[in-house]
Write a protein that holds these residues in place. Structure first.
Motif, PDB file in Angstrom:
ATOM      1  N   ILE A   1      26.599  35.286  44.309  1.00 58.65           N
ATOM      2  CA  ILE A   1      27.089  36.164  43.245  1.00 58.65           C
ATOM      3  C   ILE A   1      25.933  36.295  42.262  1.00 58.65           C
ATOM      4  CG2 ILE A   1      28.823  36.500  41.449  1.00 58.65           C
ATOM      5  CD1 ILE A   1      30.600  34.490  43.016  1.00 58.65           C
TER       6      ILE A   1
ATOM      7  N   ARG B   1      25.817  36.921  38.150  1.00 56.65           N
ATOM      8  CA  ARG B   1      27.213  36.559  37.866  1.00 56.65           C
ATOM      9  C   ARG B   1      27.654  37.006  36.478  1.00 56.65           C
ATOM     10  NH1 ARG B   1      29.829  32.170  35.844  1.00 56.65           N
ATOM     11  NH2 ARG B   1      31.937  31.884  36.594  1.00 56.65           N
TER      12      ARG B   1
ATOM     13  N   CYS C   1      29.950  39.996  36.196  1.00 54.77           N
ATOM     14  CA  CYS C   1      31.325  39.971  36.681  1.00 54.77           C
ATOM     15  C   CYS C   1      32.272  40.453  35.582  1.00 54.77           C
ATOM     16  CB  CYS C   1      31.708  38.548  37.115  1.00 54.77           C
ATOM     17  SG  CYS C   1      33.414  38.397  37.709  1.00 54.77           S
TER      18      CYS C   1
ATOM     19  N   LYS D   1      35.226  34.174  35.256  1.00 52.11           N
ATOM     20  CA  LYS D   1      34.463  35.006  36.187  1.00 52.11           C
ATOM     21  C   LYS D   1      34.555  34.443  37.597  1.00 52.11           C
ATOM     22  CE  LYS D   1      31.335  36.480  32.592  1.00 52.11           C
ATOM     23  NZ  LYS D   1      30.498  37.644  32.571  1.00 52.11           N
TER      24      LYS D   1
ATOM     25  N   GLN E   1      33.595  32.881  41.179  1.00 50.79           N
ATOM     26  CA  GLN E   1      32.686  31.839  41.641  1.00 50.79           C
ATOM     27  C   GLN E   1      33.030  31.513  43.087  1.00 50.79           C
ATOM     28  OE1 GLN E   1      33.548  28.703  38.819  1.00 50.79           O
ATOM     29  NE2 GLN E   1      35.079  27.780  40.153  1.00 50.79           N
TER      30      GLN E   1
ATOM     31  N   ASN F   1      27.322  29.901  42.068  1.00 46.00           N
ATOM     32  CA  ASN F   1      26.909  31.239  42.493  1.00 46.00           C
ATOM     33  C   ASN F   1      26.541  31.343  43.962  1.00 46.00           C
ATOM     34  OD1 ASN F   1      27.089  32.017  39.790  1.00 46.00           O
ATOM     35  ND2 ASN F   1      24.972  31.480  39.406  1.00 46.00           N
TER      36      ASN F   1
END
Length: 83
Positions: A7, A10, A13, A35, A37, A50
């Motif tokens: 991700i 991140r 997000c 967010k 994960q 991530n």
């Protein structure tokens, strides 16, 4: 074989939960910042939320999550391609 999932970035997000809806076996929402994960059991480094490595059985749902993410922050590399 495994699929490497990340991700990145991140911070982008928007917490719309599309990834969790499409691939809840790989993605979850953080209790800390809300967010997306990677689920802990898939993280090579338990502290790196991530990055993950999942069995290639998850190719379809990871692909769907990556392509459906509105901010396009889900990326993967696996035996059937990358995104």
């Amino acid at each position: 074989m495994t699929i490497k999932v990340r991700i990145d970035p991140r911070d982008n997000c928007i917490a719309d939960m599309v990834c969790v809806s499409l691939c809840g076996d790989v993605f979850e929402m953080s209790d800390v910042d809300g967010k997306s994960q990677i689920i802990a059991k898939w993280r090579p480094d338990p502290n790196d939320i991530n990055h993950g490595e999942v069995p290639d059985d998850f190719q379809d749902c990871v692909d769907a999550a990556a392509k459906s993410c509105p901010t396009q922050i889900i990326h993967y590399e696996g035996p059937n391609g990358s995104y």
